[in-house]
Structure formats: structure tokens, C-alpha cells
Design an enzyme around this catalytic site. Structure first.
Site: not given
Lengths: 241, 593
Positions: B258, B279
Site C-alpha cells: 500500500h 488520494r
């Protein structure tokens, strides 16, 4: 080892062991300004005593596995910063009112059995429904449910009231809180039937005890409100016959 | 129901091959090893489809508390909107997986994901976030052509696992807590599973569980890596048990990192994930020079590119000397504003505050972090493995995600395949018979655990060495020399572990648990390393610095199984393009603005 300005470079752990007469003491270096009690326990196990028993899983406050009693107060070891603690020594004990299995690890079975006894689980009204119900988040029912949601079943609440209420004698604050949520849940088919079973416990649980349980809840669930609302629901139910 | 093993299980005096004291046995129709979302979903579905079966769930931690479903933040990908379609979800999933997904498993995922959401909401009482008018809210995660991720704030897993756990509690399912699987029991042919040998952490008792069907749902082995987001008690136990039982594996070189693990030096908190929604909502990634470096790696999608690319880009910046002093990069969400951040990511906001970072005003120091194992045990669409009677679901199984998993497809996999596995094991248990197990094999496993040694603390140190090795050589950036060196070092660590006498004290002994974890992780590391050596190209999360391009000759899956010397045999098998050809999916996923 980082010496953090304004804080001690080491912390002393005073940890209860399986045999209540035994205690272990560890001098643990502060590895980080943000290190947790869990980090200190882990350091002690990796460096001093590989038999030291404590439980954790997620390490970010989501699973509730690491609940212990720190300086007399229930807390998650992973969410308690060493820097928050006053004084040089941390006294760490297992949760109260649950049988100890190994050092700081308690048997959570009586706690889970309380949830099972209370039937603190949805009994679906429409199990075969194949779409999502429209649930306006601002409705009275939903805001009531949401205010009580977020329990991580850590057991801190039953530990906090262990002197007043034995786990085996009732279902405990976490289960009561879940039953309140279900009482307002339109997808639930059991309705108020569960409330009858817990009426005696709801009435016997003192305001001070539930306030203490609320004060240690890591998910900050308003347990006192839950108890008041349950009392009023049970009273309404009694009035209706 | 929660049982104490001592109450639920009777001593079996007619078992002379069990020489030691403190041996118990139990017999059941269905044995589920694992305690997270896939295991619980399977237990509930097995119970509902065949209420008369004896179902035992053995969890290494507390059921529902161990495993990673509870830690899910971003959410669950599901087609619910009329402008979306399962075909779009499918194409996103296969493109995200760099075309090597098992196409039938991926199709099963996208077509059954809605069913499981209806069940979670209507039958279990999960509540995912709604819009103001009461309709479901769906958000953006990376690599998706439609905003299809349902969620509950940024702490979705708590809602799912809380409701699954309570459903398990009120059913007739025997829940064994802090009882781990050691090894599978097989019949005399060695091709049919007959149960498992279990170990109670606290009492130290070995439990011979004789079962008709066994499901492995223990989770993957991301904690093999020095920096990981996963729940740390996981050690690829299901993978290692299946490996030693001769099951086939697929895609083991594919490990997801990740892009944004929180950096907290000197704390177990290090590497825990800051969710992708940050994000998705427009967060930026900056290097130590405050440059938005994704411009150089994926100028179109920038930070909303898939996890494999974003993680690799971050690692390359760090390697190039443009990382922070703690070997990190920065996640910058300041421009999203405090009000938005508190509303959309309250859990992350609070978590960052506890490490002295206010998201609204400060840069957040992050690192790529080992997150999810795409590879795993080879299964079919009924969750059957290549060993008769043995099933796998969730992270233990491989093939659904190919070379990279999309955010939001992981918990969907656990729910969809957990449910399928539950029905499959129930069917198998109803129709099959409990095979007598091979007592010699059981005896060998048991003998290995008979100890006379001291508790040394060495397993903790060896496991840390193993995790550093995996991070450096089996991680985000790989090359042939590093992989070869890592294979040798794995042998060394395994040798040192083997030289430690098994401790005499079996119960209440974290030193022993750590050792068993390390042994399992070594098996998984070997599978990863040999598959990564065989894939002489770069694809998805597997990146070879010595061969940085993809190569169509490697539109294959590497299938592995254990050989007599304990090392894996690794063979390529062409991808079966049953639903989409590679040509049909050459284009990139279009990300909505």
C-alpha cells in the site's frame, strides 16, 4: 535510543503475571515520542522476557484485543501513549471480572456469552430483500442508532463495573448498548422482545457504575444515555401491557 | 456459541499413537481455521445451509478481532448504480491485475458482490454510509472507472466484522479462541484432507480435529515484511499448512504494498495504512524536495493510479535519495481543508493526531507498506483446492486479483468467497465421509512439537531478521541477484531456527508461537522468492529492476507445489482468457474526474 526533550528516556513497567502474587518489573527505553504502552510491553517481551503474555492484533484501536488496566483504569494498550502517563511507573493489570488465562490475557468467553445470551444480533425482518433500503441518515431512529454505534467489544466496560455487576449475572453494558441500537433498527424483526429479558439488569445497574463504564470506553460510546433510553423504552413497553 | 475447548472436547483414550499427555481430540463435520471476515462469513453460511452440521471455527486470535477485515478502511467495491455495470467492474479488476487474474474467479467476485451487500445490510444489520436522501453513498478508490466503493466513514471494517461476529455468536457454531492450526491431517493416500492438528495457546494442549471438510481462511503473510499494514498475528499459517499438505499455489510473487503507511519510528503503529480515499479525494504525494513526483511515473492518473505503481514510485524516490530522514515520502492533504477531512476521514484524522500530525496543517510522513497477498492457494469457483476436502477463501486463496488488487476488492473477495466456501464445505460435509487420517503423519507432526528445550527469545530475533530480509529482497523492487541471495539466507535462518530445541513448555509460551510463525513465514517466503525468480519480467506489483518491462510471453500464472526436498516446484501455466482477451483490455482504465 532517542532521548526526547521534556520526557523521560525510560519508563518502568510493573506488570501483573498469571499468579497474582507475582509481578514483573521492566525498565523500557522510550523508542519514540509517540510510543504506546503496547510498544513498551512488546519491547519487554522481545528483549527481557519472551514468556510475557499480552494480547493485541490490529494495533490501531480497531479490534479491542489489547484492553488492559493501566494505573487502575481500563484502556487500550495500543492507544495509550507512554507520554500521557503521570509518574515514572506504569502498573498494568488484566481486565477485571474476567478469568485470567496468561499474565495480561483474560478469558473473554463470559463477555461474549453475555452478547449471545442477550441475542445482541439482528434478527432480520426481510432476509430475502435484494436491494438496499433507503435509510435517511437524519431520521430520529438513525441518529439514535448512530450515536451508540462503534463498539469494538474490548470488554473495558464490564471490567470497569466488575465490583458492582458480575459478568456471569447479566449481559453487560456492551450488550445492553447493542440492544438499544436494535430496538430502533427498522430492519430488525425481534422488536422489543429482547428488552423483557434485560429489564431487571437495566433497573439494577447504577448510574455511577454505567458512568464509570462510559468513562473508560475507548470508542466513547454514551453508555449512560443508552441505559436511560433503555429504561424509558422498557417503561413504555410495560405501559402498553 | 463460545466454548472452552476443555468443555467442548473429550479426551480420546483410544488413541495410543498420541503418546504425550495433554492431548485432546474432537470430531466435526466442518473445520474452519481462521477468525476474520472470510472465516466468519463461511461459518454463518455453512450453518444456515446445513444447520445440523457440527461446525468448529478455530481462530489464532480472538474470533472477529484477529485478521484484517476489521481493519478495512476504504470500503467494498460493488455495482449498485444504474450507470455502472458488472462488466465495468470486471474490466477494471482485470486491468488492475495486469491481465493475469483467474477470469472465472474475478467474474464470480464482481457478479456476487451485490448479493453479499444485500445480505450484510438486510440480514446482518450492517449500515453503510448513505446520501442525505437515504440512498447508498459510493466513493472513489484508485483504478476504478466508476465511484463504486461503499463504506462506513473510513473505518468500514469495524461495522462489517462487528455484525458478522454477533451473527456467528447467536448460531450453533463452536468458536475456539486462541487455538491455531499446526498442520493438516491427511488420509493414507495423502490426497484427501481429514482434519487438522490444533494447538491451544494457553493450555498448550494439542487437539486432533477430525473433520470431513476443512476451510483455510487464516489470512495472508504480509507480516513477513519489516513494514506492514496487516494485523501482526498473521503469519501465512493457512498457506504454510496447505503447502506442507501438497496443495497447489498460484501467483505467489504477487504481494501488494500500500502506498501510504504511516511512519511511526520505534512503534508497532509503524506501517499502518492511511486509507486510499485520501488520494481518491485529491491528496498529493510529495518527495522530500516537496515535488509531486507522480508526474514522472504516471502523469495522467497521478496519485489515483493503482497501488502497485504508486508504491513503486514512492520506493524509487526514496531509493534515489529524495525520501525523508525516516525513509519516507509525504502525503499532503492540507488543501482538502479541515472540514472535509474531519467529515470524510475522521478515523485517519484522529490517528494522525495521536502521532503529532494534524492533517489539515501538516504534511504526513508515509512509506509503502506490505498490505495484501494476491497470490495463494489455487482454488476453483467453489473454493476447492487441489487437495480433496480442503477449501480456501479470502487471502489464503490466489487468483482473483492477478498481479495487483484494486482497493475495495479485498473485503469484497472475503465476503463473496467466504459465503461460497461456507456453502461448499457444508455440501462436501453432507455428501462426503470423514476419511481416517494417517497416524504416521500425525505422529511426525506431534513429535516435532515434543520439546525439552529452554525458552530463549531467539525466535523473536530470527523473525525480525526474516522480516528485514523480505523487505530488502522480496519486496517492492527485486532483481535476480537479490532473490538468489535471499534464498540462501532463508536456508540459513531456517537452519538456525531448526537448531533451537523445541521448548518443553508448550502452553502460555509466546516464544513458541513466534517460532511457529517464523517457520510458516519461511515456507511462504520461499514460494514468493522462487515465483519472483521465475517471472523474468515486471508486471503489477512484481517489479524486477533488472527487467523493468512487461513481456507478453509472461501472460502466465506460476503454479507451485512442494517437492520431496521441501522446496517448491514452479511451473508456468498460460492464463485462460475465458471472458476477455488481452487485446480487449489493452487500454488504460479511465478514471472519472
Amino acid at each position: 535510543m532517542t532521548d526526547i526533550a521534556g520526557s523521560k528516556a525510560t519508563v518502568t513497567l510493573d506488570v501483573a503475571r498469571t499468579n497474582p502474587a507475582d509481578r514483573s518489573h521492566f525498565e523500557v527505553p522510550m523508542q519514540s515520542a509517540y510510543a504506546r504502552v503496547l510498544d513498551a510491553l512488546n519491547w519487554a517481551r522481545e528483549n527481557e522476557d519472551p514468556t510475557l503474555g499480552f494480547r493485541y492484533a490490529c494495533r490501531v484501536g480497531m479490534c479491542g484485543a489489547c484492553a488492559v488496566v493501566i494505573n487502575g483504569r481500563e484502556a487500550l494498550a495500543c492507544q495509550t501513549s507512554l507520554g500521557e502517563i503521570d509518574g515514572g511507573t506504569l502498573r498494568i493489570e488484566p481486565l477485571r471480572g474476567l478469568p485470567t488465562r496468561h499474565d495480561l490475557i483474560v478469558d473473554m468467553r463470559p463477555f461474549f456469552e453475555g452478547l449471545a445470551r442477550a441475542e445482541a444480533a439482528l434478527r432480520p425482518r426481510e432476509p430475502d430483500r435484494r436491494d438496499l433500503p433507503v435509510i435517511p441518515p437524519a431520521s430520529n431512529e438513525r441518529t439514535t442508532i448512530e450515536a451508540q454505534n462503534g463498539c469494538i467489544t474490548c470488554g473495558a466496560c464490564v471490567s470497569a463495573i466488575a465490583d458492582e455487576a458480575k459478568v456471569d449475572d447479566g449481559v453487560g453494558p456492551a450488550a445492553l448498548n447493542r440492544l438499544l441500537m436494535l430496538a430502533f433498527e427498522e430492519r430488525d424483526g425481534a422488536g422489543a422482545a429482547r428488552l423483557k429479558e434485560i429489564a431487571a439488569e437495566v433497573h439494577s445497574l447504577g448510574g455511577d457504575a454505567i458512568a464509570r463504564a462510559e468513562s473508560v470506553c475507548p470508542a466513547a460510546i454514551p453508555l449512560s444515555t443508552a441505559l436511560e433510553k433503555l429504561k424509558s423504552l422498557i417503561a413504555d413497553h410495560d405501559d402498553q401491557g | 456459541m463460545v466454548y472452552d475447548p476443555r468443555r467442548a472436547v473429550s479426551l480420546d483414550p483410544d488413541a495410543p499413537y498420541l503418546r504425550a499427555t495433554h492431548v485432546q481430540s474432537l470430531t466435526c463435520d466442518v473445520l474452519i481455521i481462521g477468525g476474520g471476515g472470510a472465516a466468519l462469513f463461511a461459518a454463518i453460511h455453512a450453518s444456515d445451509s446445513a444447520p445440523d452440521l457440527d461446525i468448529v471455527l478455530a481462530s489464532k486470535g480472538l474470533f472477529g478481532k484477529s485478521g484484517c477485515t476489521r481493519m478495512v478502511q476504504g470500503g467494498y467495491n460493488v455495482v449498485l448504480h444504474e450507470d455502472d455495470s458488472v462488466d465495468k467492474h470486471y474490466d477494471d479488476t482485470i486491468r488492475g491485475g495486469s491481465l493475469i487474474n483467474n477470469q472465472e474467479l474475478a467474474w464470480t467476485l464482481v457478479t456476487q458482490a451485490p448479493e453479499r451487500v444485500f445480505e450484510m445490510e438486510n440480514s446482518f444489520g450492517c449500515t453503510f454510509d448513505r446520501n442525505a436522501d437515504g440512498t447508498i453513498h459510493q466513493r472513489a478508490l484508485a483504478g476504478q472507472s466508476f465511484n463504486r466503493t461503499i463504506h462506513r466513514g473510513d473505518l468500514t471494517g469495524i461495522e462489517i466484522i462487528s455484525r458478522l461476529s454477533e451473527q456467528a455468536l447467536v448460531r450453533d457454531i463452536e468458536l475456539l479462541n486462541e487455538v491455531r492450526g499446526i498442520d493438516l491431517l491427511l488420509d493414507a493416500s495423502g490426497r484427501t484432507v481429514a482434519g487438522a492438528l490444533l494447538l491451544d495457546h494457553h493450555s498448550g494442549e494439542l487437539i486432533t480435529a477430525h473433520a470431513t471438510a476443512v476451510l483455510l481462511a487464516t489470512g495472508g503473510a504480509a507480516p513477513l515484511y519489516r513494514i506492514t499494514a496487516a494485523s501482526l498475528e498473521k503469519s501465512g499459517d493457512g498457506l504454510a499448512m496447505a503447502y506442507r499438505a501438497g496443495a497447489e499455489f498460484v501467483d505467489m510473487e504477487m504481494m501488494q504494498f500500500h502506498p501510504t503507511g504511516l511512519i511511526v519510528d520505534g512503534s508497532l503503529l509503524n506501517g499502518t495504512v492511511l486509507e486510499e480515499g485520501l488520494r481518491g479525494a485529491g491528496g498529493h504525494l510529495l518527495n522530500a524536495n516537496h515535488e509531486r513526483y507522480m508526474e514522472h511515473y504516471d502523469p495522467e492518473k497521478m496519485e489515483r493510479s493503482t497501488r502497485d505503481r504508486v508504491s513503486r514510485s514512492g520506493m524509487m524516490e526514496i531509493r534515489a535519495g529524495r525520501g525523508t530522514a525516516s525513509e519516507g515520502i509525504y502525503l499532503d492533504v492540507r488543501h482538502l481543508g479541515k472540514e472535509f477531512l474531519l467529515k470524510s476521514s475522521p478515523g485517519m484524522y484522529a490517528r494522525c493526531l495521536t502521532v503529532g500530525t494534524d492533517m489539515a496543517t501538516d504534511l504526513i510522513e508515509v512509506t509503502p507498506t506490505a498490505h495484501f497477498q494476491m497470490g495463494g492457494i489455487l482454488i476453483d469457483t467453489d473454493c476447492r483446492t487441489t487437495v480433496d476436502g480442503l477449501f480456501a477463501a479470502g487471502e489464503d486463496a490466489g487468483g482473483v486479483h492477478g498481479a495487483n488488487r484494486l482497493g475495495g476488492n479485498g473485503v469484497a473477495e472475503s465476503m463473496v468467497f467466504g459465503a461460497i466456501a461456507g456453502e461448499s464445505i457444508a455440501r462436501h460435509a453432507r455428501e462426503g465421509t470423514r476419511a481416517p487420517f494417517d497416524k504416521d503423519r500425525l505422529g511426525m507432526v506431534r513429535t516435532r512439537l515434543e520439546g525439552s528445550g529452554e525458552i530463549t527469545g531467539q525466535p523473536f530475533k530470527l523473525k525480525n531478521r526474516l522480516r528485514a530480509l523480505a523487505w530488502d529482497y522480496l519486496g517492492i523492487l527485486r532483481d535476480a541477484d537479490g532473490l538468489a541471495g535471499a534464498a540462501d539466507e532463508l536456508d540459513t535462518i531456517e537452519g538456525e531456527l531448526g537448531e533451537l530445541a523445541m521448548p518443553a513448555m508448550r502452553g502460555a509460551n509466546p516464544d513458541l508461537q513466534e517460532r511457529l510463525d517464523a517457520e510458516n513465514l519461511i515456507d511462504v517466503a520461499r514460494l514468493i522468492g522462487t515465483a519472483a525468480s521465475a517471472r523474468e519480467e515486471s508486471r503489477g506489483s512484481h517489479f524486477r529492476e533488472d527487467i523493468p518491462d512487461s513481456d507478453d510471453r509472461f501472460l502466465v500464472n506460476f503454479v507451485q507445489r512442494r517437492t520431496a526436498d521441501g522446496k517448491p516446484n514452479t511451473e508456468p501455466r498460460p492464463v485462460d482468457f475465458t471472458r476477455r482477451t488481452p487485446e480487449a483490455l489493452r487500454d488504460e482504465t479511465l478514471i472519472p474526474a
